[in-house]
Design a protein around this motif. Sequence first.
Motif, PDB file in Angstrom:
ATOM      1  N   ASP A 215     -15.869   0.362  38.013  1.00 41.27           N
ATOM      2  CA  ASP A 215     -17.013   1.243  37.775  1.00 41.27           C
ATOM      3  C   ASP A 215     -17.076   2.376  38.787  1.00 41.27           C
ATOM      4  OD1 ASP A 215     -17.641  -0.472  39.845  1.00 41.27           O
ATOM      5  OD2 ASP A 215     -19.675  -0.908  39.141  1.00 41.27           O
ATOM      6  N   LEU A 216     -16.731   2.092  40.060  1.00 41.62           N
ATOM      7  CA  LEU A 216     -16.710   3.146  41.072  1.00 41.62           C
ATOM      8  C   LEU A 216     -15.612   4.155  40.781  1.00 41.62           C
ATOM      9  CD1 LEU A 216     -17.294   1.109  44.363  1.00 41.62           C
ATOM     10  CD2 LEU A 216     -18.897   2.658  43.228  1.00 41.62           C
ATOM     11  N   PHE A 217     -14.438   3.656  40.424  1.00 37.63           N
ATOM     12  CA  PHE A 217     -13.303   4.521  40.096  1.00 37.63           C
ATOM     13  C   PHE A 217     -13.667   5.470  38.963  1.00 37.63           C
ATOM     14  CE2 PHE A 217      -9.551   5.358  37.472  1.00 37.63           C
ATOM     15  CZ  PHE A 217      -8.619   5.824  38.402  1.00 37.63           C
ATOM     16  N   LEU A 218     -14.278   4.920  37.911  1.00 40.17           N
ATOM     17  CA  LEU A 218     -14.624   5.737  36.749  1.00 40.17           C
ATOM     18  C   LEU A 218     -15.693   6.760  37.101  1.00 40.17           C
ATOM     19  CD1 LEU A 218     -13.772   5.934  33.799  1.00 40.17           C
ATOM     20  CD2 LEU A 218     -15.738   4.508  33.208  1.00 40.17           C
ATOM     21  N   GLY A 219     -16.683   6.353  37.885  1.00 38.99           N
ATOM     22  CA  GLY A 219     -17.722   7.293  38.276  1.00 38.99           C
ATOM     23  C   GLY A 219     -17.189   8.443  39.098  1.00 38.99           C
ATOM     24  N   GLU A 220     -16.156   8.176  39.908  1.00 38.97           N
ATOM     25  CA  GLU A 220     -15.547   9.228  40.723  1.00 38.97           C
ATOM     26  C   GLU A 220     -14.696  10.169  39.870  1.00 38.97           C
ATOM     27  OE1 GLU A 220     -15.165   6.440  44.726  1.00 38.97           O
ATOM     28  OE2 GLU A 220     -13.398   6.874  43.494  1.00 38.97           O
ATOM     29  N   ARG A 221     -14.069   9.645  38.831  1.00 39.50           N
ATOM     30  CA  ARG A 221     -13.208  10.481  38.000  1.00 39.50           C
ATOM     31  C   ARG A 221     -13.990  11.266  36.943  1.00 39.50           C
ATOM     32  NH1 ARG A 221     -10.839   8.441  41.557  1.00 39.50           N
ATOM     33  NH2 ARG A 221      -8.586   8.141  41.785  1.00 39.50           N
ATOM     34  N   LEU A 222     -15.178  10.819  36.636  1.00 40.54           N
ATOM     35  CA  LEU A 222     -16.044  11.519  35.674  1.00 40.54           C
ATOM     36  C   LEU A 222     -17.289  11.964  36.422  1.00 40.54           C
ATOM     37  CD1 LEU A 222     -15.768   9.021  32.677  1.00 40.54           C
ATOM     38  CD2 LEU A 222     -14.597  11.216  32.892  1.00 40.54           C
ATOM     39  N   PRO A 223     -17.245  13.136  37.077  1.00 40.25           N
ATOM     40  CA  PRO A 223     -18.349  13.562  37.941  1.00 40.25           C
ATOM     41  C   PRO A 223     -19.704  13.652  37.242  1.00 40.25           C
ATOM     42  CG  PRO A 223     -16.405  14.923  38.297  1.00 40.25           C
ATOM     43  CD  PRO A 223     -16.131  14.082  37.085  1.00 40.25           C
ATOM     44  N   SER A 224     -19.718  13.881  35.930  1.00 37.11           N
ATOM     45  CA  SER A 224     -20.990  14.020  35.218  1.00 37.11           C
ATOM     46  C   SER A 224     -21.577  12.666  34.818  1.00 37.11           C
ATOM     47  CB  SER A 224     -20.799  14.879  33.960  1.00 37.11           C
ATOM     48  OG  SER A 224     -19.928  14.243  33.040  1.00 37.11           O
ATOM     49  N   VAL A 225     -20.866  11.583  35.116  1.00 40.81           N
ATOM     50  CA  VAL A 225     -21.290  10.247  34.700  1.00 40.81           C
ATOM     51  C   VAL A 225     -21.746   9.448  35.919  1.00 40.81           C
ATOM     52  CG1 VAL A 225     -20.468   8.045  33.780  1.00 40.81           C
ATOM     53  CG2 VAL A 225     -19.842  10.168  32.652  1.00 40.81           C
ATOM     54  N   SER A 226     -22.921   8.842  35.846  1.00 44.78           N
ATOM     55  CA  SER A 226     -23.427   8.022  36.940  1.00 44.78           C
ATOM     56  C   SER A 226     -22.699   6.682  36.964  1.00 44.78           C
ATOM     57  CB  SER A 226     -24.930   7.788  36.783  1.00 44.78           C
ATOM     58  OG  SER A 226     -25.188   7.014  35.621  1.00 44.78           O
ATOM     59  N   ARG A 227     -22.786   5.991  38.110  1.00 44.14           N
ATOM     60  CA  ARG A 227     -22.123   4.697  38.222  1.00 44.14           C
ATOM     61  C   ARG A 227     -22.719   3.696  37.223  1.00 44.14           C
ATOM     62  NH1 ARG A 227     -22.056   0.686  43.527  1.00 44.14           N
ATOM     63  NH2 ARG A 227     -21.215  -1.136  42.457  1.00 44.14           N
ATOM     64  N   SER A 228     -24.051   3.737  37.046  1.00 46.87           N
ATOM     65  CA  SER A 228     -24.686   2.798  36.113  1.00 46.87           C
ATOM     66  C   SER A 228     -24.225   3.047  34.679  1.00 46.87           C
ATOM     67  CB  SER A 228     -26.205   2.901  36.206  1.00 46.87           C
ATOM     68  OG  SER A 228     -26.655   4.203  35.885  1.00 46.87           O
ATOM     69  N   PHE A 229     -24.077   4.338  34.326  1.00 49.27           N
ATOM     70  CA  PHE A 229     -23.614   4.655  32.975  1.00 49.27           C
ATOM     71  C   PHE A 229     -22.149   4.253  32.818  1.00 49.27           C
ATOM     72  CE2 PHE A 229     -22.132   7.725  29.656  1.00 49.27           C
ATOM     73  CZ  PHE A 229     -22.940   7.256  28.630  1.00 49.27           C
ATOM     74  N   ALA A 230     -21.356   4.426  33.888  1.00 49.88           N
ATOM     75  CA  ALA A 230     -19.958   3.990  33.847  1.00 49.88           C
ATOM     76  C   ALA A 230     -19.882   2.488  33.605  1.00 49.88           C
ATOM     77  CB  ALA A 230     -19.257   4.353  35.153  1.00 49.88           C
ATOM     78  N   ALA A 231     -20.773   1.740  34.269  1.00 47.75           N
ATOM     79  CA  ALA A 231     -20.797   0.287  34.075  1.00 47.75           C
ATOM     80  C   ALA A 231     -21.159  -0.065  32.637  1.00 47.75           C
ATOM     81  CB  ALA A 231     -21.790  -0.342  35.049  1.00 47.75           C
ATOM     82  N   GLU A 232     -22.086   0.698  32.042  1.00 46.63           N
ATOM     83  CA  GLU A 232     -22.458   0.471  30.646  1.00 46.63           C
ATOM     84  C   GLU A 232     -21.275   0.716  29.722  1.00 46.63           C
ATOM     85  OE1 GLU A 232     -25.858   2.701  29.466  1.00 46.63           O
ATOM     86  OE2 GLU A 232     -27.067   2.061  31.182  1.00 46.63           O
TER      87      GLU A 232
END
Length: 330
Positions: free
Chosen positions: A21-38
Amino acid sequence: MAGEGAFRFPVEAEAAGRRLDLFLGERLPSVSRSFAAELIASGRVLVDGRPRKPAYRLKAGQCVSGSLPPPRPAVFRPEPIALDVLYEDEHLIVICKPPGMVVHPAPGHDSGTLVHALLHRCPTLEALRGELRPGIVHRLDKDTSGALVAAKDAASLERLAAQFKSRSVEKRYLALAHGVPAAAQGTVRLPIGRDPVDRKKMSVRSRKARPAETGWRLRRSWAGAASLLELRLITGRTHQIRVHLAAVGHPVVGDPVYGRRRAAKEAAGGLGATLAAAPRQMLHAWRLSFDHPETGERLSFVCPPPPDMAGLIARLDAASDPAPAAGCPA
């Protein structure tokens, strides 16, 4: 998972051990960590073709792929969010954007953005609700702080946008960077385009790059481990400063996308732990100058570095002797 909103990220050696989830949030700057987890929990994200949990630890060489859901229709509701206002009149407002604030609604950021705050503070923006980003002339990344101007009416929006397009707006930034440049000042002239492997990143190795130019000046340095740079954007490409500094071997401290995690660990003089503790990319839009859209008067605004950046500079000072002692602009 091809199609609209699809993404594909290789896991580099430096990202090994990172939570998905952290990796994805860092690679998609417009996406929050919580949304990445979803997204991960819903099965829209795969690691080497298999679904994983948000806390899954990645391995070097793996591939993270997936797709973003179609954006929901934008609903802009005014929200009473405090703003640090540098200047305001009937035509425009200039603020110091704090780190962590998203400029406009995006996936995972349906509220709490600068647009929501501006709609509450500036009733005239109601007339611009038909715009996707009402009042927004330019933007800063979520974790980049600093001076930002927004328009309050259609005429001002058009005139300010024209100034940005013609490059008559002067934008100066401060950045804490790894290492110390060999010269006291210079200019980076490297074209920037989409990374040929990771399409969510920008790169100087792109096959379809556009000219990009960044002027810089060394303000301070610490034991060869880090430096405070003043930068001037001559062009305005996406992630330009971050990409240019990384390309010349001095990535922005705390940059999760273009930085090198081992750079902090390799820092001399025991400064590694201090640099590694940076909570975000240490990039700040320090000074903004433009012509008033109604009067034509040249305006210039300075936004002091926020507490997290000023605090990191103070900790670097405490751990070593800074040189030269030019000070951090107020």
